[in-house]
Structures are given as C-alpha cells and as structure tokens.
Design an enzyme around this catalytic site. Structure first.
Site, PDB file in Angstrom:
ATOM      1  N   CYS A 115       0.645  -1.252   0.133  1.00 44.59           N
ATOM      2  CA  CYS A 115      -0.113  -0.044   0.181  1.00 44.59           C
ATOM      3  C   CYS A 115       0.759   1.156  -0.080  1.00 44.59           C
ATOM      4  O   CYS A 115       0.305   2.152  -0.611  1.00 44.59           O
ATOM      5  CB  CYS A 115      -0.914  -0.110   1.159  1.00 44.59           C
ATOM      6  SG  CYS A 115      -1.826  -1.254   1.174  1.00 44.59           S
ATOM      7  N   HIS A 261      -3.658   7.159   0.551  1.00 42.72           N
ATOM      8  CA  HIS A 261      -4.030   5.821   0.085  1.00 42.72           C
ATOM      9  C   HIS A 261      -5.523   5.322   0.448  1.00 42.72           C
ATOM     10  O   HIS A 261      -5.631   5.597   1.617  1.00 42.72           O
ATOM     11  CB  HIS A 261      -3.081   4.805   0.766  1.00 42.72           C
ATOM     12  CG  HIS A 261      -3.242   3.578   0.427  1.00 42.72           C
ATOM     13  ND1 HIS A 261      -3.562   2.748  -0.500  1.00 42.72           N
ATOM     14  CD2 HIS A 261      -3.504   2.426   1.507  1.00 42.72           C
ATOM     15  CE1 HIS A 261      -3.783   1.415  -0.548  1.00 42.72           C
ATOM     16  NE2 HIS A 261      -3.837   1.316   0.864  1.00 42.72           N
ATOM     17  N   ASN A 291     -10.092  -0.922  -2.603  1.00 39.13           N
ATOM     18  CA  ASN A 291      -8.309  -0.623  -2.131  1.00 39.13           C
ATOM     19  C   ASN A 291      -7.658  -1.239  -3.315  1.00 39.13           C
ATOM     20  O   ASN A 291      -7.447  -2.330  -3.582  1.00 39.13           O
ATOM     21  CB  ASN A 291      -8.048  -1.378  -1.211  1.00 39.13           C
ATOM     22  CG  ASN A 291      -6.806  -1.107  -0.624  1.00 39.13           C
ATOM     23  OD1 ASN A 291      -5.784  -0.780  -1.190  1.00 39.13           O
ATOM     24  ND2 ASN A 291      -6.452  -1.664   0.553  1.00 39.13           N
TER      25      ASN A 291
HETATM   26  N1  ACO Z   1     -19.588  -9.540   5.043  1.00 38.23           N
HETATM   27  C1  ACO Z   1     -20.023  -9.721   6.366  1.00 38.23           C
HETATM   28  N2  ACO Z   1     -19.537  -9.940   7.469  1.00 38.23           N
HETATM   29  C2  ACO Z   1     -18.229  -9.972   7.453  1.00 38.23           C
HETATM   30  C3  ACO Z   1     -17.484  -9.617   6.465  1.00 38.23           C
HETATM   31  C4  ACO Z   1     -18.040  -9.392   5.339  1.00 38.23           C
HETATM   32  N3  ACO Z   1     -17.279  -9.144   4.148  1.00 38.23           N
HETATM   33  N4  ACO Z   1     -16.246 -10.035   6.670  1.00 38.23           N
HETATM   34  C5  ACO Z   1     -16.160 -10.167   7.988  1.00 38.23           C
HETATM   35  N5  ACO Z   1     -17.365 -10.337   8.378  1.00 38.23           N
HETATM   36  C6  ACO Z   1     -17.885 -10.640   9.866  1.00 38.23           C
HETATM   37  C7  ACO Z   1     -17.011 -11.341  10.787  1.00 38.23           C
HETATM   38  O1  ACO Z   1     -16.916 -12.662  10.500  1.00 38.23           O
HETATM   39  C8  ACO Z   1     -17.512 -10.910  12.005  1.00 38.23           C
HETATM   40  O2  ACO Z   1     -18.552 -11.473  12.335  1.00 38.23           O
HETATM   41  P1  ACO Z   1     -18.425 -12.071  14.002  1.00 38.23           P
HETATM   42  O3  ACO Z   1     -18.888 -10.869  14.697  1.00 38.23           O
HETATM   43  O4  ACO Z   1     -19.711 -13.031  13.759  1.00 38.23           O
HETATM   44  O5  ACO Z   1     -17.371 -12.896  14.445  1.00 38.23           O
HETATM   45  C9  ACO Z   1     -17.930  -9.423  11.959  1.00 38.23           C
HETATM   46  O6  ACO Z   1     -18.235  -9.331  10.803  1.00 38.23           O
HETATM   47  C10 ACO Z   1     -17.087  -8.344  12.253  1.00 38.23           C
HETATM   48  O7  ACO Z   1     -15.699  -8.609  11.881  1.00 38.23           O
HETATM   49  P2  ACO Z   1     -14.599  -7.725  12.379  1.00 38.23           P
HETATM   50  O8  ACO Z   1     -13.290  -8.053  11.711  1.00 38.23           O
HETATM   51  O9  ACO Z   1     -14.530  -7.640  13.846  1.00 38.23           O
HETATM   52  O10 ACO Z   1     -15.160  -6.477  11.463  1.00 38.23           O
HETATM   53  P3  ACO Z   1     -14.437  -4.944  11.745  1.00 38.23           P
HETATM   54  O11 ACO Z   1     -15.540  -4.121  12.180  1.00 38.23           O
HETATM   55  O12 ACO Z   1     -13.069  -4.885  12.198  1.00 38.23           O
HETATM   56  O13 ACO Z   1     -14.163  -4.588  10.163  1.00 38.23           O
HETATM   57  C11 ACO Z   1     -12.653  -4.309   8.335  1.00 38.23           C
HETATM   58  C12 ACO Z   1     -13.305  -5.293   9.284  1.00 38.23           C
HETATM   59  C13 ACO Z   1     -13.326  -3.750   7.529  1.00 38.23           C
HETATM   60  C14 ACO Z   1     -11.478  -5.168   7.863  1.00 38.23           C
HETATM   61  C15 ACO Z   1     -11.879  -3.537   9.546  1.00 38.23           C
HETATM   62  O14 ACO Z   1     -11.254  -4.237  10.608  1.00 38.23           O
HETATM   63  C16 ACO Z   1     -10.693  -2.423   8.918  1.00 38.23           C
HETATM   64  O15 ACO Z   1     -10.983  -1.657   8.116  1.00 38.23           O
HETATM   65  N6  ACO Z   1      -9.504  -2.953   9.107  1.00 38.23           N
HETATM   66  C17 ACO Z   1      -8.442  -2.226   8.399  1.00 38.23           C
HETATM   67  C18 ACO Z   1      -7.776  -3.007   7.346  1.00 38.23           C
HETATM   68  C19 ACO Z   1      -7.701  -2.587   6.015  1.00 38.23           C
HETATM   69  O16 ACO Z   1      -8.249  -1.329   5.790  1.00 38.23           O
HETATM   70  N7  ACO Z   1      -7.316  -3.156   5.106  1.00 38.23           N
HETATM   71  C20 ACO Z   1      -7.040  -2.835   3.818  1.00 38.23           C
HETATM   72  C21 ACO Z   1      -5.739  -3.456   3.436  1.00 38.23           C
HETATM   73  S1  ACO Z   1      -4.628  -2.754   4.439  1.00 38.23           S
HETATM   74  C22 ACO Z   1      -4.296  -1.086   3.878  1.00 38.23           C
HETATM   75  O17 ACO Z   1      -4.402  -0.894   2.785  1.00 38.23           O
HETATM   76  C23 ACO Z   1      -3.768  -0.357   5.017  1.00 38.23           C
END
Ligand code: ACO
Length: 334
Positions: A115, A261, A291
């Site tokens: 990234c 980004h 992304n």
């Molecule tokens: N659709 C529906 N439900 C989902 C999905 C999906 N695509 N993905 C995960 N879930 C569920 C999980 O299984 C979990 O269920 P549970 O509560 O029954 O266990 C629930 O949703 C919550 O999951 P979390 O991982 O806790 O969700 P969170 O609120 O943390 O959001 C996310 C996840 C969007 C990835 C967040 O953590 C985030 O934005 N992190 C930053 C990572 C990022 O931006 N990565 C991009 C690449 S890196 C970069 O470019 C910097």
C-alpha cells in the site's frame, strides 16, 4: 541539486464493474456491511487474458506521457510498485520497458512496499532526479488483486475490500527548489509483517514452491488482522503527514489537498477529523474502485489531472500505510 516535479498523470481501470450486490451472490456478505465498514460500493476486476498488472501499468503510463507531452523515448528510468506482479520474477517494470516500445534499454526497478509502494517509488524517482542522474522517470502503481481473492464466505473479510487498476506519473527535473516534491518520509515496522501478508511463494519454510502452491490455503491467500491494521493505520497516517508538514514549515491549514492511500473510508475520515480538514480538501475514490493498493494514489492524481483539480502552487500531501507495516508521505508544491 535539482527538485523533481510531476509533469503528467494517467490511469487505467478495467471495464468490469463488480458491485457489492454482485458479491452478495458469491458469499455471505451484504452491501450494507461493506459500505458501513469500508465505504466501498463497487470495484473493478480484470478480464483474464486482456489485462495484467504490467499491461495496465503500460496503459496508464502511455496516458501520463501523452499528458506530459512526452514519448516513451524521453523516459530514462521506470519505477514500478506492485504486490501483484504478472510473474514471481521478473517484476513488471521490464515488461513496461518492452510494451512502451522504448528504443533505449533503460533501467526498470520494482518496488515491493504494497500500500505504501507508490510513495516509496516516488521517493526513489525523486532521489535519482535530485542528484541529476536521470531527467525523466515513469513511476507506476498497478495491481491485479482479483486473481488472488477468495470470493467465497471463507475469504470475505479480505476479498470485499480490494480491486484492480493502475496509475502512473511522469516525473522530471525542475530547477526551482521551492516546487515539486518538497520531501518524502518513509517508515517500516517489520514486527507486524505477518499481520497483513501473503506468505507463498516464499522461502520462509522448507517446502518447495511447487509443492506449496495451490494446496495450502493459509499460505497462499492474504492474511489480515483487520483491527490491528486499522489501529496502526490511523496513528501512522497522522504522524507521517505531520512529519512532512513540519519538515517544510507548514501546518495542516496550508494543505490544498490530502491524497490518502485508499485503504478504508473510515481510516481516511479518522485522519481527516484529526487534521481538521474540510471535505473538499480530502480525495476519496474507494467508493468506486475499492483498495487498489499501490495504484490508489496515482489513480487519484490522474483523476485530479483530468478534472483540472490541480493548480499552480497547490500544496498536496500524499500518505499511505499498509503491509510491512510500512508507511510513507510526500509533500508536493505544484
Ligand atoms: N461481510 C459480512 N460480514 C463479514 C465480512 C463481510 N465481508 N467480513 C467479516 N465479517 C464478519 C466477521 O466474521 C465478524 O463476524 P462475527 O462478529 O460473527 O465474528 C464481523 O463481521 C465483524 O468482523 P470484524 O473483523 O471485527 O469487523 P471490523 O469492524 O473490524 O471490520 C475491516 C473489518 C473492514 C477489515 C476493518 O477491520 C478494517 O477496516 N481494518 C483495516 C484493514 C484495511 O483497511 N485493510 C485494507 C488493506 S491494508 C491497507 O490498505 C492499509
């Protein structure tokens, strides 16, 4: 010493649009979940056999060169950032050298900082221009993520976030030391390497590459500790932007545009609030492209170029955070 400046920007995204509703048909997810957590509405996927990471890089580079009023033969060097190369080796930079039809056997360097890759690549080009070694450098970020995504419920936490696309800029020397790339700042913290990674093919374990491929799910797909990434991203984005502003005697009030980004809209909004920037000074296109890792920032620069959204003397900060962890910023005066 010279300064370097961006004299052209171009981008290319595949035609195929994949909406959140399309993903609902493939996995247990919902438009609402994806929009709420990430801001993403749709993304682009390549048509296999038509586009690759390298050739999307070439397409965006051609547009950037045309907008700069230059040709492939003006290019002295290529820097290509990606996490999704066509081949394990060689990297895609050499393919661009060929596809552009460069008459000279110019050097082509590949950058692997995910990234943060584009900002790292920009920094490399900036140094070569500063020292006078090269006059014109193509800097490209391009990704084909779709081919590596698990589009089933098992992979949903990662796969809904990513898309394909490419962007490129042309950089040239300027003798005005108050213009162009004013400074770049790069950081890494390798203790978090496994918090966001694809392990295979790699030499971290004894298994032969050909035994490992296609059989070991956890090694061949993207592993991501989403919450850890989120927590670190919001801190590091803000830090590295302030570092760039302070290094040049500016404050956030002096900024005309923050080009983040495109990791997640919530990360961008958090940083925006911290810097107290109005909406018109923050660019987001994650809603349309997801992304696209190393390609996000040059795609934005190209969109702004198209819309004539860049004015002489504007102050821009580019900032990125991602796998490594790595993070970086660049302060630009146009
Ligand atoms: N659709 C529906 N439900 C989902 C999905 C999906 N695509 N993905 C995960 N879930 C569920 C999980 O299984 C979990 O269920 P549970 O509560 O029954 O266990 C629930 O949703 C919550 O999951 P979390 O991982 O806790 O969700 P969170 O609120 O943390 O959001 C996310 C996840 C969007 C990835 C967040 O953590 C985030 O934005 N992190 C930053 C990572 C990022 O931006 N990565 C991009 C690449 S890196 C970069 O470019 C910097």
């Amino acid at each position: 010493m010279y300064n370097s400046k961006i004299v052209g920007a171009g981008h290319y995204v595949p035609e195929k649009i994949v909406t959140n509703k399309d993903l609902e048909k493939l996995m247990d997810t919902s438009d609402e979940w994806i929009r709420e957590r990430s801001g993403i509405e749709e993304r682009r996927y390549i048509e296999f056999g038509k586009d690759t990471t390298a050739n999307m890089g070439t397409k965006s580079a051609k547009i950037a060169l045309e907008r700069a009023g230059l040709t492939a033969d003006d290019v002295d060097f290529i820097v290509f950032a990606t996490l999704s190369p066509d081949y394990y080796f060689p990297g895609p930079g050499v393919i661009v050298q060929h596809e552009l039809g460069c008459k000279r056997t110019i050097g082509a360097l590949d950058v692997r900082n995910q990234c943060s890759g584009f900002v790292y690549a920009l920094s490399v080009a900036d140094q070569f221009i500063k020292t006078g070694m090269y006059k014109t450098i193509l800097v490209i970020g391009s990704e084909v993520q779709s081919n590596g995504l698990d589009l089933t419920t098992r992979g949903r936490a990662v796969s809904v976030l990513f898309g394909d696309g490419a962007g490129a800029v042309v950089m040239q020397r300027t003798e005005d030391n108050n213009k162009g790339i004013l400074s770049t700042h790069m950081h890494s913290q390798g203790e978090f390497a496994e918090a966001l990674c694809v392990k295979s093919p790699g030499n971290f374990k004894e298994t032969k590459f050909y035994e490992d491929m296609h059989i070991d799910y956890d090694y061949s797909t993207c592993l991501m500790d989403g919450q850890l990434v989120f927590k670190n991203a919001i801190v590091r984005f803000s830090e590295v932007i302030m570092e760039a502003l302070q290094a040049n005697g500016y404050t956030a009030d002096d900024l005309d545009m923050f080009v983040p980004h495109q990791a997640n809209l919530r990360i961008t909004q958090f940083v925006q609030r911290k810097l107290q920037l109005p909406d018109e000074k923050v660019y987001s296109n994650i809603q349309r492209f997801g992304n696209t890792t190393a390609a996000t920032i040059p795609i934005i620069l190209s969109e702004l170029w198209e819309k004539k959204g860049i004015k002489e003397d504007d102050i821009f900060v580019l900032a990125a955070f991602g796998s490594g962890f790595t993070w970086a910023s660049a302060l630009i005066k146009w």
